[in-house]
Design an enzyme around this catalytic site. Sequence first.
Site, PDB file in Angstrom:
ATOM      1  N   LYS A  52       1.396  10.114   5.535  1.00 21.36           N
ATOM      2  CA  LYS A  52       1.432   8.709   5.953  1.00 21.36           C
ATOM      3  C   LYS A  52       2.711   8.010   5.491  1.00 21.36           C
ATOM      4  O   LYS A  52       2.765   6.784   5.429  1.00 21.36           O
ATOM      5  CB  LYS A  52       0.174   7.990   5.432  1.00 21.36           C
ATOM      6  N   LYS A 111      -2.155  -1.572  -3.814  1.00 26.04           N
ATOM      7  CA  LYS A 111      -3.027  -0.398  -3.773  1.00 26.04           C
ATOM      8  C   LYS A 111      -2.188   0.863  -3.832  1.00 26.04           C
ATOM      9  O   LYS A 111      -1.203   0.938  -3.098  1.00 26.04           O
ATOM     10  CB  LYS A 111      -3.819  -0.447  -2.469  1.00 26.04           C
ATOM     11  N   TYR A 126     -14.929   0.753  -7.169  1.00 25.15           N
ATOM     12  CA  TYR A 126     -16.200   1.473  -7.055  1.00 25.15           C
ATOM     13  C   TYR A 126     -17.025   1.321  -8.328  1.00 25.15           C
ATOM     14  O   TYR A 126     -18.183   1.711  -8.369  1.00 25.15           O
ATOM     15  CB  TYR A 126     -15.930   2.956  -6.745  1.00 25.15           C
ATOM     16  N   ARG A 158     -10.766  10.023   1.451  1.00 20.26           N
ATOM     17  CA  ARG A 158     -10.627  10.781   2.704  1.00 20.26           C
ATOM     18  C   ARG A 158     -11.721  11.836   2.817  1.00 20.26           C
ATOM     19  O   ARG A 158     -12.134  12.170   3.926  1.00 20.26           O
ATOM     20  CB  ARG A 158      -9.227  11.387   2.795  1.00 20.26           C
ATOM     21  N   LYS A 184       0.864  -1.181   0.000  1.00 22.75           N
ATOM     22  CA  LYS A 184       0.000   0.000   0.000  1.00 22.75           C
ATOM     23  C   LYS A 184       0.895   1.224   0.000  1.00 22.75           C
ATOM     24  O   LYS A 184       1.695   1.433   0.912  1.00 22.75           O
ATOM     25  CB  LYS A 184      -0.920  -0.002   1.214  1.00 22.75           C
ATOM     26  N   GLU A 190       7.443  -6.659   1.421  1.00 22.99           N
ATOM     27  CA  GLU A 190       6.224  -6.572   2.231  1.00 22.99           C
ATOM     28  C   GLU A 190       5.316  -7.778   1.967  1.00 22.99           C
ATOM     29  O   GLU A 190       4.733  -8.338   2.890  1.00 22.99           O
ATOM     30  CB  GLU A 190       5.457  -5.284   1.896  1.00 22.99           C
ATOM     31  N   SER A 207     -10.220   5.394  -4.988  1.00 20.06           N
ATOM     32  CA  SER A 207     -11.169   6.499  -5.170  1.00 20.06           C
ATOM     33  C   SER A 207     -10.709   7.517  -6.211  1.00 20.06           C
ATOM     34  O   SER A 207     -11.510   7.974  -7.029  1.00 20.06           O
ATOM     35  CB  SER A 207     -11.410   7.178  -3.824  1.00 20.06           C
TER      36      SER A 207
HETATM   37  C1  PBG Z   1      -7.177   3.859   5.216  1.00 20.52           C
HETATM   38  C2  PBG Z   1      -7.645   3.540   3.866  1.00 20.52           C
HETATM   39  C3  PBG Z   1      -7.524   4.395   2.776  1.00 20.52           C
HETATM   40  C4  PBG Z   1      -8.139   3.763   1.719  1.00 20.52           C
HETATM   41  C5  PBG Z   1      -8.626   2.538   2.157  1.00 20.52           C
HETATM   42  N1  PBG Z   1      -8.296   2.395   3.513  1.00 20.52           N
HETATM   43  C6  PBG Z   1      -6.973   5.749   2.675  1.00 20.52           C
HETATM   44  C7  PBG Z   1      -5.687   6.068   3.292  1.00 20.52           C
HETATM   45  O1  PBG Z   1      -4.829   5.221   3.500  1.00 20.52           O
HETATM   46  O2  PBG Z   1      -5.513   7.245   3.611  1.00 20.52           O
HETATM   47  C8  PBG Z   1      -8.234   4.379   0.358  1.00 20.52           C
HETATM   48  C9  PBG Z   1      -9.207   3.803  -0.575  1.00 20.52           C
HETATM   49  C10 PBG Z   1      -9.502   4.661  -1.739  1.00 20.52           C
HETATM   50  O3  PBG Z   1      -8.886   5.719  -1.981  1.00 20.52           O
HETATM   51  O4  PBG Z   1     -10.407   4.273  -2.490  1.00 20.52           O
HETATM   52  N2  PBG Z   1      -6.823   2.846   6.048  1.00 20.52           N
END
Ligand code: PBG
Length: 325
Positions: A218, A249, A314, A206, A196, A234, A275
């Site tokens: 992050k 991701k 989505y 968010r 990730k 990982e 997203s």
């Molecule tokens: C947070 C989390 C995120 C997403 C899924 N779980 C955002 C982040 O890490 O800030 C993002 C999913 C998306 O953008 O569709 N644990």
Amino acid sequence: MLIRPRRNRVNEVIRSMVRETYLGPEQLIAPLFVIDGKNQNIPIHSMPGQSRLSIDLMIREARELFDHGIKTVALFPAINESLKTPDARESYNPDGLNARAISELKNAIPEMMIMGDVALDPYSSEGHDGLVNPKTGEILNDESVEILVKQALCEARAGVDIIGPSDMMDGRVNQIREALDDEGFKNTLIMSYSAKYASAYYGPFRDALDSAPKKGDKKTYQMDYANANEALREAALDEAEGADILMVKPGLPYLDVIYRLKQSFTLPIAAYNVSGEYAMVKAAVERGWLDNDKVIIETLTSFRRAGADIILTYFAKEAAQILNK
Ligand code: PBG
């Protein structure tokens, strides 16, 4: 000319016969955003077509998805700001929104697979996936894992089928697996967010959860997007710690990472079409610049071609409608 590759493309019969990649609704997981209340549908502006739904409407949406052949949903609760604390204790509240959403959906549609997210950001007043040291701002690893384990158990007790740790703390898959087994949840799957990345593509998500970090970014836990070997490292750890499925991701800008994981591991690989990737397509479609249906299927097929067995997207419902046509 002896060799004419166009012969294998001369009509749809031969094209479909030699097609290398299959895409079907059974490979898709639909993320759903959940809020408290009844009969609530609050659209997410940066994700046209997606809404925050109260549990009753979320169940209705899940049933529609199920009827279209989408048999797994990933739930993301958008909890009230007043419930967010530095210790994120709402994340393992057995009467909280997340646990209620899981158990009510499970009761309503027992055959549906439910994936629960494990990370603290929706519950943290700091907007981070782990606990924050108030003095230094450091994201605490081992202390966070203890809370994540409680959250995973809370979700398992509520009836979740798949635990999705999206927090990127070290060692959490192993701790969650052991805790699940100790309580007899030996068939609860773990789909680990293995690779990730610290990505700007999470922006609309968010917005949906109002979960952006209050301070900083992050980057001390999510990966540097310049790295690919680190993704293999990982993923190897998550495999050794007992993950059942490895996830990459975001998705589209990371097809190379999906491909590398698929080549290096025998576990199923999932990709999260996040997203921001959804928002880009929808924005262009709204302007009449892209053909919605064609771009959706081409995009999702590219994930499959890169090696993704499973796609969180989505677009799930729309894709199923297009594929079922
Ligand atoms: C947070 C989390 C995120 C997403 C899924 N779980 C955002 C982040 O890490 O800030 C993002 C999913 C998306 O953008 O569709 N644990």
